[in-house]
Design a protein around this motif. Structure first.
Motif, mmCIF file in Angstrom:
data_model
loop_
_atom_site.group_PDB
_atom_site.id
_atom_site.type_symbol
_atom_site.label_atom_id
_atom_site.label_comp_id
_atom_site.label_asym_id
_atom_site.label_seq_id
_atom_site.Cartn_x
_atom_site.Cartn_y
_atom_site.Cartn_z
ATOM 1 N N UNK A 85 35.057 55.226 -48.007
ATOM 2 C CA UNK A 85 36.411 55.386 -47.462
ATOM 3 C C UNK A 85 36.997 56.726 -47.911
ATOM 4 N N UNK A 86 37.673 57.393 -46.980
ATOM 5 C CA UNK A 86 38.289 58.683 -47.282
ATOM 6 C C UNK A 86 39.631 58.514 -47.960
ATOM 7 N N UNK A 87 40.195 59.565 -48.488
ATOM 8 C CA UNK A 87 39.660 60.922 -48.610
ATOM 9 C C UNK A 87 38.505 61.020 -49.611
ATOM 10 N N UNK A 88 37.372 61.512 -49.128
ATOM 11 C CA UNK A 88 36.120 61.431 -49.871
ATOM 12 C C UNK A 88 36.123 62.136 -51.229
ATOM 13 N N UNK A 129 43.723 51.937 -39.886
ATOM 14 C CA UNK A 129 43.612 50.586 -39.328
ATOM 15 C C UNK A 129 42.197 50.022 -39.487
ATOM 16 N N UNK A 130 41.198 50.869 -39.235
ATOM 17 C CA UNK A 130 39.816 50.381 -39.350
ATOM 18 C C UNK A 130 39.267 50.537 -40.766
ATOM 19 N N UNK A 131 40.106 51.036 -41.682
ATOM 20 C CA UNK A 131 39.704 51.094 -43.086
ATOM 21 C C UNK A 131 38.810 52.263 -43.465
ATOM 22 N N UNK A 132 38.865 53.356 -42.686
ATOM 23 C CA UNK A 132 38.050 54.527 -43.022
ATOM 24 C C UNK A 132 38.769 55.468 -43.966
ATOM 25 N N UNK A 183 47.700 62.734 -36.081
ATOM 26 C CA UNK A 183 48.546 61.565 -36.361
ATOM 27 C C UNK A 183 47.900 60.275 -35.867
ATOM 28 N N UNK A 184 47.479 60.283 -34.599
ATOM 29 C CA UNK A 184 46.825 59.095 -34.037
ATOM 30 C C UNK A 184 45.534 58.816 -34.792
ATOM 31 N N UNK A 185 44.801 59.859 -35.095
ATOM 32 C CA UNK A 185 43.551 59.701 -35.829
ATOM 33 C C UNK A 185 43.763 59.018 -37.167
ATOM 34 N N UNK A 186 44.804 59.433 -37.882
ATOM 35 C CA UNK A 186 45.070 58.842 -39.198
ATOM 36 C C UNK A 186 45.482 57.380 -39.068
ATOM 37 N N UNK A 187 46.307 57.069 -38.054
ATOM 38 C CA UNK A 187 46.725 55.673 -37.843
ATOM 39 C C UNK A 187 45.496 54.806 -37.568
ATOM 40 N N UNK A 188 44.607 55.297 -36.683
ATOM 41 C CA UNK A 188 43.405 54.529 -36.330
ATOM 42 C C UNK A 188 42.470 54.396 -37.526
ATOM 43 N N UNK A 189 42.269 55.514 -38.248
ATOM 44 C CA UNK A 189 41.349 55.469 -39.396
ATOM 45 C C UNK A 189 41.873 54.561 -40.501
#
Lengths: 200, 171
Positions: free
Chosen positions: A1-4, A72-75, A64-70
């Motif tokens: 999980x990031x931030x790596x 949400x999926x726990x990345x 922004x969308x990328x961070x919300x999605x990441x």
């Protein structure tokens, strides 16, 4: 999980290699968009070129969308990300000076670096100016330390202030950005004739 | 070589957004710009007058009594990458040229003086703002930081107003 790097999932040393590679792609994107020309990036002030606003808002939306999605999926662990803290008056003073510097000098730090890379002398001088500015600020730090550290509100999130979820704020911002894209396209038609031929 | 056209701004913005996302995924800090010149200055002053750096509350944040090398930092390497990427892109698109870009209404000498003044203002302002257009505004907006949006409004608002007074420099 990031931030790596922060989560200790990447060995020290490699983070600088990654920083360099990320910088290369950032530099290519800026130069390809035309950010290496102060004529192009100041165009929005006078209505003949809105590239800066289009690139800037699109990048903000995607991240922004990328961070919300990441999240949400726990990345990615959002709580580990750096949220720049809000020092109200320091930001107002600093932002206003940066805006004036942009209108007069035609670059910001990142864009001046890509312009230096392709040989713009005005950008080289601008970058030297930044160094002098940092030096002046640092030497005079005791004078404005209070302003710099005052009106501190900590790591405020706009979604928390407005009492909405991150997704809702992202949606509001997207609507605003699309409105701006549409509106500026209309303005550009009116002012495009003002664009001058620069003697390079 | 003839100059290639610039990329579609939405495509460039999309790529930049992915780069910003990658920066957060790896480093937690997003993208930056002004952090590099700041660290160059701290490093240079430390070479010349180390004690001066350790006694100044601002310089010493980035040097910590000489224990940390100010240049050994994520943003410094990222900005070196930006320099390399800008060069590659300029070479690919036929835009490498040593030139002073200026409006026909002003001389190149005036353009260079204005660039210097603008740079100084941006240098001071980016310290008060704790970052510049990329580090404070863009990266801050992406992580929903109020500071990011305030910085955006302050920079663009001020540029728009000041721009009206220095119109002759550009059009």
């Amino acid at each position: 999980m990031g931030p790596l790097v922060k989560m200790g999932e990447i060995a020290t040393g490699w983070d600088f290699v990654i920083a360099f590679v990320i910088g290369i792609v950032f530099g290519i994107a800026m130069e390809q968009a035309g950010f290496s020309s102060s004529k192009k990036i100041t165009g929005w002030i006078f209505g003949y070129d809105f590239t800066v606003i289009r690139v800037f808002f699109t990048a903000a939306i995607v991240a922004m969308i990328g961070l919300v999605v990441m999240q949400y999926v726990g990345w990615i662990n959002f709580d580990e990300l750096f949220i720049n803290p809000t020092y109200l008056w320091s930001i107002v003073v600093g932002g206003s000076m940066m805006g004036a510097g942009f209108a007069i000098g035609g670059f910001c730090p990142g864009t001046s670096v890509v312009a230096v890379a392709i040989g713009k002398k005005d950008a080289m001088v601008f970058f030297v100016g930044i160094l002098i500015g940092v030096f002046i600020f640092s030497e005079g730090y005791p004078i404005w330390e209070e302003l710099y550290n005052g009106s501190a509100y900590g790591q405020l999130l706009i979604s928390d202030v407005l009492g909405v979820s991150k997704g809702v704020w992202a949606f509001i911002f997207i609507i605003f950005a699309f409105g701006t894209f549409w509106g500026t396209a209309a303005i550009r038609k009116k002012y495009a004739h003002k664009e001058l031929d620069y003697n390079n | 070589m003839e100059q290639k056209k610039y990329m579609n701004p939405y495509l460039a913005g999309f790529i930049m957004g992915l780069v910003l996302l990658a920066a957060f995924y790896f480093s937690a800090e997003g993208l930056g710009g002004s952090g590099a010149p700041k660290r160059i200055v701290v490093s240079a002053v430390e070479q010349i007058a180390p004690n001066h750096v350790y006694n100044n509350g601002f310089y010493n944040k980035y040097s910590k009594d000489g224990e940390k090398n100010p240049l050994s930092n994520w943003v410094v390497f990222e900005v070196l990458g930006v320099l390399a990427g800008g060069f590659l892109s300029g070479a690919f698109s036929g835009r490498l040229k040593l030139v002073t870009e200026h409006s026909p209404k002003i001389t190149s000498k005036k353009r260079l003086w204005m660039a210097l003044i603008g740079g100084v203002l941006f240098g001071i302002g980016s310290q008060f703002g704790r970052g510049c257009t990329s580090g404070a505004a863009l990266s801050g907006m992406a992580v929903f930081s109020v500071a990011g949006y305030l910085t955006l409004i302050a920079i663009f608002g001020s540029a728009f107003i000041v721009g009206k007074f220095v119109k002759k420099l550009w059009i």
